[in-house]
Design a protein around this motif. Structure first.
Motif, PDB file in Angstrom:
ATOM      1  N   CYS A 203      54.808  -5.960  53.454  1.00  0.00           N
ATOM      2  CA  CYS A 203      54.036  -6.583  52.369  1.00  0.00           C
ATOM      3  C   CYS A 203      54.883  -6.903  51.143  1.00  0.00           C
ATOM      4  N   ASP A 204      56.207  -6.633  51.190  1.00  0.00           N
ATOM      5  CA  ASP A 204      57.143  -6.942  50.101  1.00  0.00           C
ATOM      6  C   ASP A 204      56.842  -6.177  48.817  1.00  0.00           C
ATOM      7  N   THR A 205      56.136  -5.074  48.917  1.00  0.00           N
ATOM      8  CA  THR A 205      55.854  -4.268  47.730  1.00  0.00           C
ATOM      9  C   THR A 205      57.118  -3.523  47.315  1.00  0.00           C
ATOM     10  N   ALA A 206      57.441  -3.567  46.017  1.00  0.00           N
ATOM     11  CA  ALA A 206      58.618  -2.877  45.490  1.00  0.00           C
ATOM     12  C   ALA A 206      58.184  -1.936  44.371  1.00  0.00           C
ATOM     13  N   GLY A 207      59.051  -0.997  44.027  1.00  0.00           N
ATOM     14  CA  GLY A 207      58.763  -0.075  42.947  1.00  0.00           C
ATOM     15  C   GLY A 207      57.803   1.035  43.309  1.00  0.00           C
ATOM     16  N   VAL A 208      57.588   1.279  44.602  1.00  0.00           N
ATOM     17  CA  VAL A 208      56.702   2.359  45.059  1.00  0.00           C
ATOM     18  C   VAL A 208      57.484   3.224  46.040  1.00  0.00           C
ATOM     19  N   PRO A 209      57.050   4.462  46.279  1.00  0.00           N
ATOM     20  CA  PRO A 209      57.729   5.281  47.286  1.00  0.00           C
ATOM     21  C   PRO A 209      57.673   4.614  48.660  1.00  0.00           C
ATOM     22  N   LEU A 210      58.815   4.539  49.317  1.00  0.00           N
ATOM     23  CA  LEU A 210      58.932   3.872  50.611  1.00  0.00           C
ATOM     24  C   LEU A 210      59.271   4.896  51.687  1.00  0.00           C
ATOM     25  N   GLN A 211      58.814   4.620  52.901  1.00  0.00           N
ATOM     26  CA  GLN A 211      58.972   5.545  54.016  1.00  0.00           C
ATOM     27  C   GLN A 211      59.748   4.865  55.149  1.00  0.00           C
ATOM     28  N   ILE A 231      61.772  -0.074  56.462  1.00  0.00           N
ATOM     29  CA  ILE A 231      61.192   0.611  55.308  1.00  0.00           C
ATOM     30  C   ILE A 231      59.805   0.034  55.060  1.00  0.00           C
ATOM     31  N   ALA A 232      58.826   0.919  54.849  1.00  0.00           N
ATOM     32  CA  ALA A 232      57.447   0.478  54.616  1.00  0.00           C
ATOM     33  C   ALA A 232      56.797   1.351  53.560  1.00  0.00           C
ATOM     34  N   CYS A 233      55.833   0.786  52.855  1.00  0.00           N
ATOM     35  CA  CYS A 233      55.062   1.573  51.904  1.00  0.00           C
ATOM     36  C   CYS A 233      54.058   2.439  52.673  1.00  0.00           C
ATOM     37  N   GLY A 234      53.462   3.391  51.988  1.00  0.00           N
ATOM     38  CA  GLY A 234      52.537   4.303  52.645  1.00  0.00           C
ATOM     39  C   GLY A 234      51.351   3.625  53.302  1.00  0.00           C
TER      40      GLY A 234
END
Length: 440
Positions: A203-211, A231-234
């Motif tokens: 989803c191209d989300t940045a600035g959040v904890p990534l897994q 790498i993916a967000c929660g």
């Protein structure tokens, strides 16, 4: 940004503020020595008897971009950056040019079969690097040498980046399977953050904890190799679960294809950093300064502890021993290696045949391609003041690359030289632009 200062014998002094530099210039006590980066030379002072503080140059070497930070380290006070810069290398351009030249030479030799083969008569010295990699080392060392001539630098710091490419491809490798002894490297997570741009692949989300996420789920036969990790967000990681990526991104097949192709991309950047890190360290030591070496993990720890966003120059600021930092929100000088021209005397069409000859003179009316000029056009469609790098033409009608675009067809009579071309392009940006890209 601090202004670099030289004495009347061109020896470095402690930098001053922009306001003080303006006063010195207005009162005639100083002259402009260099425009970008801005350096002034005092006319009534020498370095004897001057007070100096500890100044250190810090480097964050990279495959495409190298971060540079010049830091003042006062005793019992926070470190203060004096100069922030990012050097963009042209290694890929050099490689492509050498590939073209090799193809042309091979074609010429195939037309002259009587000439003996030459693939066996070349010897390489110890520590030889390909030109595209040697350029990265030479450019970085050249800028360190410049800064040590403009600033009273006492020491250097280098981030010794290490990527264990063998283990990244094959996590099960161990012992003698390395064939080169014991290797150390970054954790797979740190490598994946760099590879995927520190944003969620789905989803191209940045600035959040990534897994760390398996593209092909392990329950469906996926492995732990780096080519199967992303790498993916929660939320995306939870929503995907153990679904194949084709099913999870059925509504966006282009993204699925892009992720699969990027996951299997070669580790060229990591290999370039591995090949040049020791050569760069040796060259820095040869300059005669104390060189502090620090790991990438320590840089990331300092940046997270101090709440500094992710950027090449700010990574350089956090290299090595750092307790506190203040004043990092300042303009960044973006330095682009542009080269000093080409020996090629013709332009080629798409079939490889020449379509015109270039002038053999580099200077036209006293100007050369790459010079920084100021053009004041009094009237016409292009009336106004234009500043930037010039591209000369034999007709005397020049093109100027400004921050807003290219202005074409300006007469040489309207141009005034600001600074001779040195093979680099310059621009400024603010560090606040990177404030949203905090490392996960």
């Amino acid at each position: 940004m601090a202004v670099m200062v030289l004495d009347k014998r061109k020896q470095p002094l402690m930098p001053c503020s922009e306001k003080r530099a303006r006063l010195l210039l207005d009162r005639g006590r100083a002259v402009v020595y260099r425009t970008v980066p801005f350096v002034i030379r005092l006319k009534d002072r020498t370095a004897e008897g001057s007070a100096f503080q500890d100044v250190r140059v810090k480097l964050d070497p990279g495959s495409k971009t190298t971060g540079v930070a010049v830091v003042r380290e006062p005793a019992n006070k926070p470190d203060q950056p004096l100069f922030l810069a990012e050097i963009t290398h042209r290694g890929r351009t050099i490689r492509n040019n050498l590939t073209k030249r090799r193809a042309q030479r091979r074609r010429r030799r195939s037309n002259r079969r009587y000439r003996p083969a030459r693939f066996n008569n070349r010897r390489r010295r110890d520590g030889w690097l390909p030109p595209s990699l040697q350029h990265r080392v030479d450019t970085t060392v050249a800028w360190v040498d410049r800064l040590t001539r403009w600033l009273p630098v006492r020491a250097l710091s280098q981030e010794l980046v290490r990527f264990d490419t063998h283990q990244l491809h094959n996590p099960e490798v161990a012992g003698v399977a390395y064939q080169q002894g014991e290797l150390f490297g970054y954790e797979v997570r740190e490598y994946l953050l760099e590879k995927w741009g520190r944003q969620c692949a789905y989803c191209d989300t940045a600035g959040v904890p990534l897994q760390v996420e398996h593209i092909q789920p392990k329950s469906r036969g996926g492995s732990d190799r780096v080519s199967n990790l992303t790498i993916a967000c929660g939320p995306c990681n939870h929503a995907k679960g153990n679904c194949p990526i084709q099913d999870f991104l059925a509504a966006d097949p282009d993204r699925a294809d892009r992720i699969l192709s990027q996951a299997k991309a070669p580790l060229a950047d990591a290999a370039a950093v591995n090949a040049t890190r020791w050569a760069l360290r040796s060259r820095l030591i040869a300059l005669g300064f104390d060189v502090e070496v620090a790991s990438g993990g320590r840089t990331k720890y300092n940046r997270a502890r101090l709440g500094i966003p992710k950027a090449h120059c700010l990574d350089a600021l956090c290299v090595g021993t750092v307790t506190r930092v203040r004043g990092w929100q300042q303009p960044v000088l973006c330095i682009t290696a542009a080269g000093r021209g080409s020996y090629q005397r013709t332009r080629l069409n798409r079939h490889g045949f020449p379509r015109g000859y270039l002038t053999r003179r580099k200077q036209i009316h006293g100007f050369q391609t790459g010079d920084r000029v100021k053009a004041v056009v009094p009237h016409g469609k292009k009336a106004g003041t234009h500043r930037g790098r010039v591209a000369v033409r034999a007709t005397g009608r020049f093109n100027i690359q400004t921050p807003d675009g290219v202005v074409q067809g300006l007469s040489h009579r309207h141009c005034t030289l600001i600074q001779r071309g040195d093979g680099y392009g310059y621009s400024f940006r603010k560090t606040q632009e990177d404030a949203g890209r905090v490392a996960a």
